[in-house]
Design a protein around this motif. Structure first.
Motif, PDB file in Angstrom:
ATOM      1  N   PHE A  12     -23.274 -11.738  28.080  1.00 39.23           N
ATOM      2  CA  PHE A  12     -22.317 -12.281  27.877  1.00 39.23           C
ATOM      3  C   PHE A  12     -22.491 -12.578  26.223  1.00 39.23           C
ATOM      4  O   PHE A  12     -21.596 -13.174  24.994  1.00 39.23           O
ATOM      5  N   ASN A  13     -23.292 -12.534  25.956  1.00 38.22           N
ATOM      6  CA  ASN A  13     -23.530 -12.751  23.693  1.00 38.22           C
ATOM      7  C   ASN A  13     -23.200 -11.220  23.261  1.00 38.22           C
ATOM      8  O   ASN A  13     -23.823 -11.636  21.991  1.00 38.22           O
ATOM      9  N   THR A  14     -23.140  -9.944  23.585  1.00 37.86           N
ATOM     10  CA  THR A  14     -23.503  -9.283  23.183  1.00 37.86           C
ATOM     11  C   THR A  14     -22.463  -8.244  23.546  1.00 37.86           C
ATOM     12  O   THR A  14     -20.901  -8.281  22.794  1.00 37.86           O
ATOM     13  N   TYR A  15     -22.303  -7.664  24.142  1.00 35.97           N
ATOM     14  CA  TYR A  15     -21.491  -6.173  25.082  1.00 35.97           C
ATOM     15  C   TYR A  15     -20.202  -7.482  25.447  1.00 35.97           C
ATOM     16  O   TYR A  15     -18.930  -6.288  25.851  1.00 35.97           O
ATOM     17  N   PHE A  16     -19.679  -8.415  26.237  1.00 33.88           N
ATOM     18  CA  PHE A  16     -19.141  -9.140  26.245  1.00 33.88           C
ATOM     19  C   PHE A  16     -18.760 -10.682  26.054  1.00 33.88           C
ATOM     20  O   PHE A  16     -19.536 -11.341  25.394  1.00 33.88           O
ATOM     21  N   THR A  17     -17.670 -10.228  25.122  1.00 38.31           N
ATOM     22  CA  THR A  17     -17.342 -11.581  23.466  1.00 38.31           C
ATOM     23  C   THR A  17     -15.982 -12.109  24.908  1.00 38.31           C
ATOM     24  O   THR A  17     -15.167 -11.788  24.614  1.00 38.31           O
ATOM     25  N   LYS A  20     -12.479 -17.393  22.503  1.00 35.10           N
ATOM     26  CA  LYS A  20     -13.495 -18.580  21.282  1.00 35.10           C
ATOM     27  C   LYS A  20     -14.697 -18.624  21.910  1.00 35.10           C
ATOM     28  O   LYS A  20     -15.026 -19.634  21.817  1.00 35.10           O
ATOM     29  N   ASP A  21     -14.805 -17.001  21.899  1.00 34.60           N
ATOM     30  CA  ASP A  21     -16.904 -17.051  21.695  1.00 34.60           C
ATOM     31  C   ASP A  21     -16.785 -15.984  20.948  1.00 34.60           C
ATOM     32  O   ASP A  21     -17.806 -15.657  20.808  1.00 34.60           O
ATOM     33  N   LEU A  22     -15.967 -15.754  20.204  1.00 33.93           N
ATOM     34  CA  LEU A  22     -16.615 -15.288  18.705  1.00 33.93           C
ATOM     35  C   LEU A  22     -17.656 -15.815  17.799  1.00 33.93           C
ATOM     36  O   LEU A  22     -19.080 -14.637  17.573  1.00 33.93           O
ATOM     37  N   ALA A  23     -17.737 -16.687  17.260  1.00 30.78           N
ATOM     38  CA  ALA A  23     -18.552 -17.473  17.020  1.00 30.78           C
ATOM     39  C   ALA A  23     -20.221 -17.297  17.602  1.00 30.78           C
ATOM     40  O   ALA A  23     -21.137 -18.893  17.319  1.00 30.78           O
ATOM     41  N   LEU A 618     -20.632   0.125  27.344  1.00 31.31           N
ATOM     42  CA  LEU A 618     -18.924  -0.696  27.134  1.00 31.31           C
ATOM     43  C   LEU A 618     -19.538  -1.842  26.199  1.00 31.31           C
ATOM     44  O   LEU A 618     -19.683  -2.816  25.706  1.00 31.31           O
ATOM     45  N   LEU A 619     -18.265  -2.135  25.459  1.00 33.48           N
ATOM     46  CA  LEU A 619     -17.671  -3.974  25.129  1.00 33.48           C
ATOM     47  C   LEU A 619     -16.368  -4.220  25.862  1.00 33.48           C
ATOM     48  O   LEU A 619     -15.436  -3.579  26.628  1.00 33.48           O
ATOM     49  N   VAL A 620     -16.405  -5.876  25.824  1.00 31.71           N
ATOM     50  CA  VAL A 620     -15.276  -6.031  26.443  1.00 31.71           C
ATOM     51  C   VAL A 620     -15.132  -7.300  26.570  1.00 31.71           C
ATOM     52  O   VAL A 620     -15.988  -8.087  25.828  1.00 31.71           O
ATOM     53  N   LEU A 621     -14.072  -6.810  25.076  1.00 35.12           N
ATOM     54  CA  LEU A 621     -13.106  -8.050  24.209  1.00 35.12           C
ATOM     55  C   LEU A 621     -12.045  -9.194  24.853  1.00 35.12           C
ATOM     56  O   LEU A 621     -11.315  -8.650  25.229  1.00 35.12           O
ATOM     57  N   ASP A 622     -12.171 -10.727  24.879  1.00 36.34           N
ATOM     58  CA  ASP A 622     -11.828 -11.422  25.636  1.00 36.34           C
ATOM     59  C   ASP A 622     -10.354 -11.960  24.352  1.00 36.34           C
ATOM     60  O   ASP A 622     -11.433 -13.280  24.026  1.00 36.34           O
TER      61      ASP A 622
END
Length: 696
Positions: A12-17, A20-23, A618-622
């Motif tokens: 959840f700190n790499t492939y899953f963003t 409000k957790d970009l930084a 895989l990338l997951v961007l929320d």
């Protein structure tokens, strides 16, 4: 975690963003960031390897110190070997002297051995013959006593014969009385058996009459059994029908009541949830953030409240209906009571019929047993009548007592005659035994005289035998002493040889240990150098990691800003520094800050995928488009498509409607307030694209 080689938090700190957790990198502490990057990039294997190298180095160092402390002084070992060689030389000379002394003692023993054996044989023959002589004399005495005993018994037998002849006239009537008593004893037994049989026959006749009367009384039970069993079968079938009817009516009532209670409770919980949601929206107001869609309601505020009020009214009306329904079903219905009353009446009749059927079956079984017992009694009576017809008669008890009295009076004479007859009958046997005993006595006397003469002829002397034994014992003792001395000298020789072998072994062992010490010193130097090299390699990798991530992030940022910002640097805490004409940009807008953090996340994910060999593509961007304008949103989509060779599947979660045209597939999720559930539908027909989006 086992499949990806990453923990839940690392994924959840790499492939899953997350939203409000970009930084996320900037929020980690220095130690946490160091452990996180080492783990996902595979650098922690260097730390593990370094730990293994240090453990091996420490073990080698301890083993080296142990071997060095155990080395024995070379001069002491050489001195011990020389002493062992001198001891061995002395032991070999002593063994030769002991072997010579043993040879002399064995020679003397060989001279005495034949003479001693000859004396032993003479003594054994003498002792054997003397023993035979004593036995023969004992046998002579035994034979003489046996002959004398037989002579006395023969005289007693002849005297018993004379007395028996004198008693013969008195014994003549006794034999006739004994035969008569035997006949009377047999008749007495027959008379007793006759009386016993007659008593049994009388009892059997009474039993037969009683059984015939009872059989006649139980005859109607046979005819009534079939009717009672038919009645019991019909009542059982009626009872089964009544029980099923009662169970079905009660089950229907219980099921209706439980369904009404369940629906009422569900409506209560639904009313609480909708009421809580409405209260929360009222408290936040039109400009508040919706707890469901996470955006301001604005003009939709009144419509949402209207929908929620309608839901509350509908839930309340339904709840009141089911509450009344529960109250109606609390009381037991009349149909349930009537069916159960009918069932209980059938149960009572069934018990009465079962009792009558059991009583009739018992009477039928009793009649069958009585018939069997009557047949047995009749058969036994016939047997007794036949046996009574064959019994002997004519027993006279008075004559029986008179014969017994006469025999009792003559019993002493009879006993005396029996004893005399036994003694007289042995006369002929005793004559033959006496003749044989006389012959045995003569033979044994001759044998005893012959053995006495043979013992004297051997001429054995006990004194000369003792002298020969002493000479042999001295020679044997000298041989044994010589053998003990030789064994001691050989033991000393073996000890000297072992001591010399041990001294040589210790010298060889010291040489081997010196070689091991040299090998361990070389291995210790190698592991010390390897520990230093692994530390330098880890330092070098850590130093190169931030610039490489910054380079990847700079390329992504340049694409997203059309070249306006082309360079990015990372601070020691991995904060993004955007360079504007090679100078740090002091202030970043919200959209620019989100872009900077996004390119950092993409750069870290790409480096992990390339260097750590992760299998994930895989990338997951929320919700990463919230602060971006239309142009930057399109730039982000273009960049994500360009990363298709590394991440062929990208999932975007967003509320922004304008970007749906740039996606290959759109899945929309809406909340159905009427049903209280979320509904997903596919808004596109294109499948299998490189990107996918989820709009809520």
């Amino acid at each position: 975690q086992q499949t990806l080689g990453m923990t839940h938090e690392e994924f959840f700190n790499t492939y899953f963003t997350g939203q409000k957790d970009l930084a996320v990198m900037g929020t980690l502490k220095r130690e946490e960031r160091h452990a996180f990057l080492s783990r996902v990039l595979g650098y922690e294997r260097l730390d593990l390897a370094r730990v293994d190298v240090r453990e091996t180095r420490n073990a080698l160092n301890g083993e080296l110190k142990g071997l060095e402390s155990g080395l024995v002084d070379r001069a002491a070992l050489e001195k011990a070997r020389q002493e062992a060689e001198g001891r061995l030389k002395e032991a070999r000379g002593a063994v030769k002297s002991a072997e010579s002394a043993r040879g002399d003692a064995e020679k003397r023993l060989a001279e005495e051995e034949p003479r001693w054996k000859d004396w032993q044989m003479r003594r054994e023959r003498t002792l054997s013959m003397d023993g035979d002589r004593r036995i023969a004399e004992k046998e002579v005495e035994t034979a003489r006593q046996e002959f004398q005993r037989l002579d006395r018994e023969l005289a007693a037998a002849r005297d018993a014969r004379r007395q028996l002849d004198q008693l013969e006239p008195t014994l003549a009537p006794i034999h006739a009385l004994e035969r008569e008593q035997e006949q009377l004893d047999a008749l007495q037994k027959e008379e007793s058996a006759r009386r016993e049989d007659e008593a049994q026959l009388k009892e059997l006749r009474r039993t037969t009459a009683r059984l015939e009367k009872r059989i006649a009384e139980l005859l109607p039970a046979e005819e009534a059994l079939a009717a009672v069993e038919r009645e019991a079968t019909l009542v059982a079938e009626e009872l089964a029908v009544a029980e099923r009817a009662a169970e079905e009516v009660r089950s229907a009532w219980v099921r209706d009541r439980q369904d009404a209670e369940t629906k009422r409770n569900e409506l209560r919980e639904q009313w609480k949830d909708v009421k809580q949601e409405r209260d929360q929206i009222v408290a936040l107001g039109p400009e508040g953030i919706c707890p469901t869609c996470r955006r301001p309601l604005g003009a939709e505020y009144r419509n949402v409240l209207t929908v929620l009020d309608a839901q509350l009214t509908s839930i309340k009306d339904n709840g009141e209906f089911f509450a009344r329904r529960v109250e109606q079903l609390d009381a037991e219905p009349v149909a349930v009571r009537d069916t159960e009353k009918t069932r209980d009446e059938v149960v009572t009749r069934s018990r009465g019929v079962s009792e009558r059927a059991g009583k009739v079956r018992a009477e039928v079984e009793e009649r069958r047993r009585a018939s069997s017992e009557r047949e047995t009694a009749s058969r036994r009576s016939t047997e007794l009548e036949q046996r009574l017809a064959t019994r002997a008669t004519g027993y006279d008890s008075d004559r029986h007592e008179a014969v017994r009295a006469q025999l009792a009076a003559l019993k002493p004479v009879l006993l005396e005659a029996t004893a005399l007859k036994d003694r007289a009958g042995r006369g002929e046997i005793l004559v033959r035994e006496a003749e044989l005993a006389e012959k045995v006595l003569s033979t044994r006397e001759v044998r005893a005289k012959e053995l006495t003469a043979a013992v004297k002829a051997l001429g054995f002397a006990e004194g000369e035998f003792d002298a020969a034994r002493q000479r042999h014992e001295r020679a044997l003792a000298q041989v044994r002493a010589a053998e003990v001395q030789l064994a001691q000298m050989r033991g000393e020789l073996t000890g000297a040889e072992s001591a010399l072998a041990e001294a040589r072994r210790r010298e060889a062992e010291r040489g081997e240990r010196e070689k091991q010490v040299g090998d361990l010193r070389i291995r210790l130097r190698l592991h010390t150098e390897l520990d230093r090299a692994l530390g330098d390699l880890r330092t070098s990798l850590n130093a190169a990691m931030r610039p490489e991530i910054a380079t990847l992030a700079s390329g992504f940022l340049s694409d997203l800003t059309d070249g306006r910002y082309a360079d990015v640097e990372l601070s020691e805490d991995y904060r993004v520094i955007v360079l504007d004409e090679e100078l740090p940009k002091p202030v970043l807008s919200g959209g620019e800050e989100d872009l900077a953090n996004l390119v950092l996340r993409l750069a870290i994910s790409q480096m992990i995928a390339e260097r750590a060999g992760q299998p994930l593509s895989l990338l997951v961007l929320d919700e990463i488009f919230g602060s971006l304008d239309e142009t930057r949103r399109q730039h982000v989509l273009t960049l994500l498509r360009r990363l298709g060779d590394r991440f062929p599947q990208v999932i975007l979660i967003t509320h922004v409607e304008q970007i749906r045209e740039g996606l290959d597939r759109v899945i929309r999720v809406d909340y159905d307030a009427g049903r209280g559930t979320s509904v997903a539908r596919d808004d596109t027909a294109t499948l299998g694209g490189a990107d996918a989006g989820v709009a809520a």
